[in-house]
Scaffold this motif. Structure first.
Motif: not given
Length: 281
Positions: A20-28
């Motif tokens: 989730l932390i690594k995927a957060w930039p695209i989710l943001a």
């Protein structure tokens, strides 16, 4: 027993949190809903639509289960209800052996044996298939889930008390009528759990699938179309093109989606099997 269980749970949540932390930039920058329903996969333009990969995964997994479930249920019924000790002694190790074969071997077998046959069938049907299709992936995956579904279903069927069978036979029912109307209905939830476990295995399988499905990022419309399941996307692209903005986050999000889906199905299957065990105790 408690410590290993707690450690396993902590590791699963730690893995999910790291993804989730690594995927957060695209989710943001993009909503999860948009990422899940968008069909546009153009990393150089910053477009990361997962829809073709999700649909490809569902096509291959669904076809694999449609092929494997009837065969596995009939095999499990035969082993649990009809096979003698000698037959079980021969058949069970062979079924278990299927679980120990590396996925890459299944993939090679699929390329050498399944893909040419599927390509020939597709050509004769006018589908113009190359053989690297949803159907090839479904056949290979179906064989890979055989051991899980057969073994769990066999154990569930054998957990039915012998008194239930004897009572049915004493009333004049045949062997098959007893199996169909007494044994299977009493453990239907356990059989469903076995199918769910097989679905989880098929949903997360990687190597064998990416070798036979064609890996084309378009939603398939028939079994003779190529597909690009989520596991194949991760395996083919992680480590490549990481200089592209948000690309690594998109791959991590795909891994997180895969982890969540497999985790949910495994937990559901475990809960159902535990309920069956308590009911038979």
């Amino acid at each position: 027993m408690a410590a290993p269980t707690v450690l396993s749970v902590v590791l699963v949540f730690a893995t999910a949190l790291a993804l989730l932390i690594k995927a957060w930039p695209i989710l943001a920058t993009k909503s999860l809903g948009h990422l899940l329903v968008s069909s546009s996969w153009h990393p150089l333009r910053g477009e990361f639509g997962f829809y073709p990969f999700i649909i490809g995964t569902l096509w291959v997994t669904g076809l694999a289960m449609a092929i494997s479930v009837p065969i596995c249920l009939l095999t499990a019924v035969y082993l649990a209800e009809y096979a003698g000790r000698r037959m079980r002694a021969v058949a069970k190790p062979l079924v278990d052996l299927l679980a120990g074969i590396p996925p890459v071997v299944y993939g090679l077998w699929g390329v050498l044996a399944v893909v040419p046959v599927v390509g020939e069938i597709g050509s004769r049907m006018g589908a113009g298939a190359t053989g690297y299709t949803v159907l090839a992936g479904g056949i290979v995956l179906a064989i890979m889930v055989f051991p899980i579904v057969i073994s769990v279903t066999d154990e569930v069927l054998r957990s039915v008390p012998i008194e239930a069978r004897e009572a049915s036979l004493a009333l004049g029912a045949t062997k098959w009528q007893t199996v169909k109307r007494v044994v299977i209905p009493s453990v239907m939830s356990g059989v469903a759990a076995a199918i769910v476990l097989g679905f989880s295995r098929a949903f997360g399988e990687t190597m064998a699938v990416l070798m036979v499905v064609g890996n084309v990022a378009k939603p398939p419309h028939s079994v003779f179309d190529p597909a690009y399941p989520l596991p194949a996307l991760i395996a083919n692209n992680y480590g490549e093109m990481m200089s592209i903005r948000l690309y690594d986050s998109a791959i991590m999000l795909a891994a997180l989606i895969l982890l969540v889906v497999v985790l949910v199905f495994n937990v559901l299957a475990a809960l159902v099997l535990r309920r069956v065990e308590r009911g038979m105790a």
